[in-house]
Structures are given as C-alpha cells and as structure tokens.
Design a protein around this motif. Structure first.
Motif, PDB file in Angstrom:
ATOM      1  N   PRO A   2       6.255   4.332  -4.963  1.00 33.60           N
ATOM      2  CA  PRO A   2       7.714   4.382  -5.067  1.00 33.60           C
ATOM      3  C   PRO A   2       8.348   3.000  -5.003  1.00 33.60           C
ATOM      4  CG  PRO A   2       6.985   5.126  -2.905  1.00 33.60           C
ATOM      5  CD  PRO A   2       5.754   5.013  -3.741  1.00 33.60           C
ATOM      6  N   ILE A   3       9.388   2.814  -5.809  1.00 33.96           N
ATOM      7  CA  ILE A   3      10.166   1.579  -5.759  1.00 33.96           C
ATOM      8  C   ILE A   3      11.178   1.751  -4.634  1.00 33.96           C
ATOM      9  CG2 ILE A   3      11.745   0.068  -7.024  1.00 33.96           C
ATOM     10  CD1 ILE A   3      10.356   1.078  -9.615  1.00 33.96           C
ATOM     11  N   ARG A   4      10.850   1.213  -3.475  1.00 33.46           N
ATOM     12  CA  ARG A   4      11.650   1.449  -2.261  1.00 33.46           C
ATOM     13  C   ARG A   4      12.814   0.481  -2.142  1.00 33.46           C
ATOM     14  NH1 ARG A   4       8.041   1.743   2.896  1.00 33.46           N
ATOM     15  NH2 ARG A   4       7.441   3.706   1.870  1.00 33.46           N
ATOM     16  N   TYR A   5      12.627  -0.739  -2.670  1.00 34.07           N
ATOM     17  CA  TYR A   5      13.657  -1.767  -2.527  1.00 34.07           C
ATOM     18  C   TYR A   5      13.900  -2.468  -3.869  1.00 34.07           C
ATOM     19  CZ  TYR A   5      12.241  -1.281   2.366  1.00 34.07           C
ATOM     20  OH  TYR A   5      11.918  -0.782   3.599  1.00 34.07           O
ATOM     21  N   VAL A   6      15.149  -2.771  -4.136  1.00 35.65           N
ATOM     22  CA  VAL A   6      15.530  -3.699  -5.194  1.00 35.65           C
ATOM     23  C   VAL A   6      16.305  -4.825  -4.524  1.00 35.65           C
ATOM     24  CG1 VAL A   6      16.945  -4.075  -7.244  1.00 35.65           C
ATOM     25  CG2 VAL A   6      15.559  -2.000  -7.053  1.00 35.65           C
ATOM     26  N   ILE A   7      15.767  -6.021  -4.582  1.00 41.21           N
ATOM     27  CA  ILE A   7      16.346  -7.181  -3.899  1.00 41.21           C
ATOM     28  C   ILE A   7      17.000  -8.081  -4.943  1.00 41.21           C
ATOM     29  CG2 ILE A   7      15.833  -9.194  -2.454  1.00 41.21           C
ATOM     30  CD1 ILE A   7      13.194  -7.646  -1.655  1.00 41.21           C
ATOM     31  N   ALA A  17      16.754   1.227  -1.811  1.00 44.63           N
ATOM     32  CA  ALA A  17      17.760   0.431  -1.124  1.00 44.63           C
ATOM     33  C   ALA A  17      18.000  -0.827  -1.965  1.00 44.63           C
ATOM     34  CB  ALA A  17      17.276   0.050   0.271  1.00 44.63           C
ATOM     35  N   PHE A  18      19.247  -1.101  -2.288  1.00 42.97           N
ATOM     36  CA  PHE A  18      19.605  -2.335  -2.981  1.00 42.97           C
ATOM     37  C   PHE A  18      19.965  -3.365  -1.913  1.00 42.97           C
ATOM     38  CE2 PHE A  18      20.168   0.841  -6.268  1.00 42.97           C
ATOM     39  CZ  PHE A  18      19.656   0.207  -7.393  1.00 42.97           C
ATOM     40  N   VAL A  19      19.186  -4.442  -1.843  1.00 41.25           N
ATOM     41  CA  VAL A  19      19.238  -5.366  -0.716  1.00 41.25           C
ATOM     42  C   VAL A  19      19.696  -6.745  -1.194  1.00 41.25           C
ATOM     43  CG1 VAL A  19      17.938  -6.325   1.225  1.00 41.25           C
ATOM     44  CG2 VAL A  19      17.257  -4.123   0.246  1.00 41.25           C
ATOM     45  N   ALA A  20      20.610  -7.364  -0.439  1.00 34.54           N
ATOM     46  CA  ALA A  20      21.107  -8.684  -0.825  1.00 34.54           C
ATOM     47  C   ALA A  20      21.758  -9.365   0.374  1.00 34.54           C
ATOM     48  CB  ALA A  20      22.122  -8.551  -1.959  1.00 34.54           C
ATOM     49  N   ASN A  21      22.022 -10.646   0.194  1.00 28.82           N
ATOM     50  CA  ASN A  21      22.817 -11.415   1.142  1.00 28.82           C
ATOM     51  C   ASN A  21      24.118 -10.652   1.430  1.00 28.82           C
ATOM     52  OD1 ASN A  21      24.806 -13.423   2.109  1.00 28.82           O
ATOM     53  ND2 ASN A  21      23.352 -14.991   1.456  1.00 28.82           N
ATOM     54  N   ARG A  22      24.563 -10.654   2.675  1.00 27.36           N
ATOM     55  CA  ARG A  22      25.768  -9.910   3.053  1.00 27.36           C
ATOM     56  C   ARG A  22      27.003 -10.363   2.271  1.00 27.36           C
ATOM     57  NH1 ARG A  22      29.104 -12.841   6.334  1.00 27.36           N
ATOM     58  NH2 ARG A  22      28.234 -14.735   7.275  1.00 27.36           N
ATOM     59  N   LYS A  23      26.986 -11.576   1.725  1.00 28.89           N
ATOM     60  CA  LYS A  23      28.143 -12.080   0.986  1.00 28.89           C
ATOM     61  C   LYS A  23      28.129 -11.663  -0.483  1.00 28.89           C
ATOM     62  CE  LYS A  23      28.764 -16.215   3.857  1.00 28.89           C
ATOM     63  NZ  LYS A  23      28.822 -17.705   3.847  1.00 28.89           N
ATOM     64  N   SER A  63       0.825  -1.214   0.000  1.00 24.59           N
ATOM     65  CA  SER A  63       0.000   0.000   0.000  1.00 24.59           C
ATOM     66  C   SER A  63       0.856   1.260   0.000  1.00 24.59           C
ATOM     67  CB  SER A  63      -0.926   0.010   1.222  1.00 24.59           C
ATOM     68  OG  SER A  63      -0.180  -0.045   2.430  1.00 24.59           O
ATOM     69  N   ASP A  64       2.132   1.125   0.387  1.00 25.06           N
ATOM     70  CA  ASP A  64       3.016   2.288   0.438  1.00 25.06           C
ATOM     71  C   ASP A  64       4.123   2.264  -0.604  1.00 25.06           C
ATOM     72  OD1 ASP A  64       1.613   3.193   2.682  1.00 25.06           O
ATOM     73  OD2 ASP A  64       2.993   2.202   4.072  1.00 25.06           O
ATOM     74  N   ALA A  65       4.590   1.075  -0.969  1.00 25.54           N
ATOM     75  CA  ALA A  65       5.801   1.010  -1.784  1.00 25.54           C
ATOM     76  C   ALA A  65       5.880  -0.320  -2.521  1.00 25.54           C
ATOM     77  CB  ALA A  65       7.034   1.202  -0.902  1.00 25.54           C
ATOM     78  N   VAL A  66       6.891  -0.395  -3.384  1.00 30.11           N
ATOM     79  CA  VAL A  66       7.134  -1.571  -4.230  1.00 30.11           C
ATOM     80  C   VAL A  66       8.522  -2.122  -3.929  1.00 30.11           C
ATOM     81  CG1 VAL A  66       7.339  -2.386  -6.622  1.00 30.11           C
ATOM     82  CG2 VAL A  66       5.704  -0.572  -6.049  1.00 30.11           C
ATOM     83  N   ALA A  67       8.646  -3.444  -3.990  1.00 30.20           N
ATOM     84  CA  ALA A  67       9.948  -4.104  -3.956  1.00 30.20           C
ATOM     85  C   ALA A  67      10.112  -4.907  -5.238  1.00 30.20           C
ATOM     86  CB  ALA A  67      10.079  -5.024  -2.747  1.00 30.20           C
ATOM     87  N   VAL A  68      11.209  -4.698  -5.924  1.00 28.58           N
ATOM     88  CA  VAL A  68      11.554  -5.453  -7.124  1.00 28.58           C
ATOM     89  C   VAL A  68      12.489  -6.580  -6.710  1.00 28.58           C
ATOM     90  CG1 VAL A  68      12.691  -5.352  -9.383  1.00 28.58           C
ATOM     91  CG2 VAL A  68      11.273  -3.438  -8.594  1.00 28.58           C
ATOM     92  N   ILE A  69      12.256  -7.769  -7.234  1.00 27.20           N
ATOM     93  CA  ILE A  69      13.062  -8.939  -6.878  1.00 27.20           C
ATOM     94  C   ILE A  69      13.766  -9.429  -8.138  1.00 27.20           C
ATOM     95  CG2 ILE A  69      13.064 -11.252  -5.876  1.00 27.20           C
ATOM     96  CD1 ILE A  69      10.423 -10.439  -4.446  1.00 27.20           C
ATOM     97  N   ASP A  70      15.054  -9.119  -8.228  1.00 26.13           N
ATOM     98  CA  ASP A  70      15.926  -9.351  -9.378  1.00 26.13           C
ATOM     99  C   ASP A  70      15.544  -8.430 -10.534  1.00 26.13           C
ATOM    100  OD1 ASP A  70      17.620 -11.133  -8.105  1.00 26.13           O
ATOM    101  OD2 ASP A  70      16.461 -12.880  -8.702  1.00 26.13           O
TER     102      ASP A  70
END
Length: 316
Positions: free
Chosen positions: A99-104, A125-131, A70-77
């Motif tokens: 708004p596209i808040r996250y790209v995972i 925010a570009f989000v991923a595994n810490r490695k 309801s507030d934002a979008v997350a893109v996955i790959d």
C-alpha cells in the motif's frame, strides 16, 4: 581558472549519476509509466526533464521517487500533473503491490505537487512542511491558471490542489516496515516550506529543490537562508543525495558546489549594486550573468532570481 570555468567543471562532474557505491539500476518503464532507476535497495527515482512545463512533457520536469518498506510505500513528490502523476503511480505498482501509505511533498511548487491527485484513490497521508498548506492555498489560483495555460487542456486535465493531511513541525518519522523515513523542515531557503527526507535503511537523502543540478536554481524564499542551508547540508554524511532537478543521485558535498557558487555570485553582485545606488532594473541586466552558459533554463528563471534577491538584500 576563472570562476566561470570552475562552475562549468563542477557541473560536469556533479551531473554524472552516482555509480561508485551502489550502482544505479535503470529499469525499462512499465506500460504507461515513467522510467525509474533503483539508486539503492528499495529506493527508486524518476528523473524529470530540463524543460518548462508543456503539453508534450505533461509537467514531467522534476525528480520524484518512492521508498518501499516491508509494509508500505512512501512516494516523495508526484510531478507536475495528474496525468504524469498517474504514470508515476503505475511505476510504483509495477514494482510493488504494497500500500502507498504516504505521499510526501518536499515543497509547494506545482512541478512537485500537481501529481498528488493521482494518488487520492490510495487514501494515503499527504505529508509536508507545516507551512506548505498556507503557501499552496494562497497561490492556488495563480498556479492553476498558469499551468493550465502552459500545459494545455489535455495535459492539465485532472489537476487539483491536494493539501497536506499531516503537517511536519521540525521533524517526524514515518515507519514503512523495516525502514523509517526521517522528515526535517528547513529554514526559509528555496521556499519557506522546504522539507528533506532521509531513508534509514540506505542513508539516501532526498533534498527536493534545495539542490538543483544542470537546471538553474529558482529562488522563491531567501537567498541568505538558502546559502546558510547549503552550508549546513554540505556537512551531512550521506552515501547519496537526490536533487529536485538533476541526475537520479549525487554525492555530498560536491553536489552543492555549482548551486552555491551561482547563488553566492548573485548575492555578491546585488549587494555591490545596491551599495553603488543602482536600481533593480540595472541589477536584472548585470547581476550573476557570468554564470549564464553553465545552466539550462537560465533565461527563464535568472531575472526572477535577481529580482527576489534584490528585494531581500536591499533591506539588510
């Protein structure tokens, strides 16, 4: 029924899009955008091609998706080039102006991350595994050179390495408004930086390249670890899962059966050859070839899989 017959039958069944619980709604693509299917309310997936990257497909050979809250979008790959990433972004904008808040990124491979540059203007925010950052940075030069050669100058234009700005260590929740995404890192399997994503509102589970269907699996981590992760993931309860390569949505636990059998075949054959004192060269000519006719792109990736498995298993 032979092992090969079983594998073919399992692939035929699990490669069908999920229709029995929540129908998949395919929408005509907006101008200059990728095709989408809404696999659950607010959950959209683009299915990539079963191809190697090329000037013609512009790196569109993996699955990508997005979830609308309801507030934002997350893109996955984000697919395999800035150009096809921009088409994915256009598809998001055709669905919602939130708004596209996250790209995972589910892992570091170029067909999943080279579209990141197309989303920089959204300042997510570009989000991923810490490695992932370490793995992608260490391979950046090779990845860029290989993809420039395979894509050609035009399709390669705009690609850059975009590293994560948010690192996931074990688990993390992202709030999109009215729904959250649970991100979970995994032990070394397909890569050492795999990440899975669960949408709280619909139970949809994005598995990245921990799950391949139709497209032969590709091993860049640990075959022992991958088989262990598959055992764990098959026990999950989810109404639908999204593979990194394959149809828009599949069902557990059957979705994993062909991949599990393929990897187990390689592991068993390689262990037997090592015990018999055979060489890597001999293994790459025999191990796992009984499954050849069941997968697309087998000849492009299988020998690499056997090579990686041999290097790991000879030290058991």
């Amino acid at each position: 029924m032979t092992r090969q017959d079983f594998l073919r039958a399992a692939l035929a069944l699990t490669a069908m899009p999920l229709l029995r619980q929540i129908p998949t709604v395919a929408a005509a693509p907006a101008p200059d955008s990728v095709a989408l299917s809404e696999i659950a309310p607010g959950v959209f997936v683009h299915q990539g091609r079963y191809e190697m990257q090329s000037p013609e497909n512009q790196g569109d050979m993996a699955n990508a998706g997005f979830v609308v809250g309801s507030d934002a979008v997350a893109v996955i790959d984000t697919l395999g080039s800035a150009k096809v990433g921009e088409r994915l972004r256009n598809a998001v904008r055709a669905v919602t102006d939130k708004p596209i808040r996250y790209v995972i990124n589910t892992h570091m491979h170029p067909d999943h991350v080279f579209g990141n540059a197309a989303f920089k203007e959204d300042a997510p925010a570009f989000v991923a595994n810490r490695k992932l950052a370490r793995g992608l940075a260490s391979r950046a030069e090779r990845y860029l050179a290989t993809n420039k050669r395979m894509l050609g100058d035009d399709a390669f234009a705009g690609i850059e390495i975009v590293l994560p700005t948010v690192a996931v260590d074990n688990t993390m929740s992202l709030d999109l408004g009215g729904r959250t995404l649970l991100l979970e890192t995994q032990r070394t399997a397909h890569t050492d930086n795999d990440l899975i994503v669960t949408d709280s509102a619909t139970g949809t589970l994005f598995l990245g390249d921990l799950l391949f269907s139709v497209h032969v699996p590709t091993l860049d981590g640990s075959i022992v670890g991958w088989l262990a992760v598959i055992d764990d993931l098959k026990k999950r309860k989810a109404p639908r899962v999204v593979p990194g390569h394959g149809p828009h949505a599949m069902e557990l636990p059957a979705a994993f059966d062909p991949e599990q059998l393929y990897l187990a075949d390689i592991a068993a054959d390689v262990r037997k050859l090592i015990k018999e004192g055979k060489t890597l060269e001999e293994a790459t000519k025999t191990a796992g070839f009984e499954d050849r006719d069941a997968w697309k792109l087998f000849d492009d990736y299988h020998v690499r899989n056997v090579t990686a498995a041999f290097a790991e298993l000879e030290w058991e």
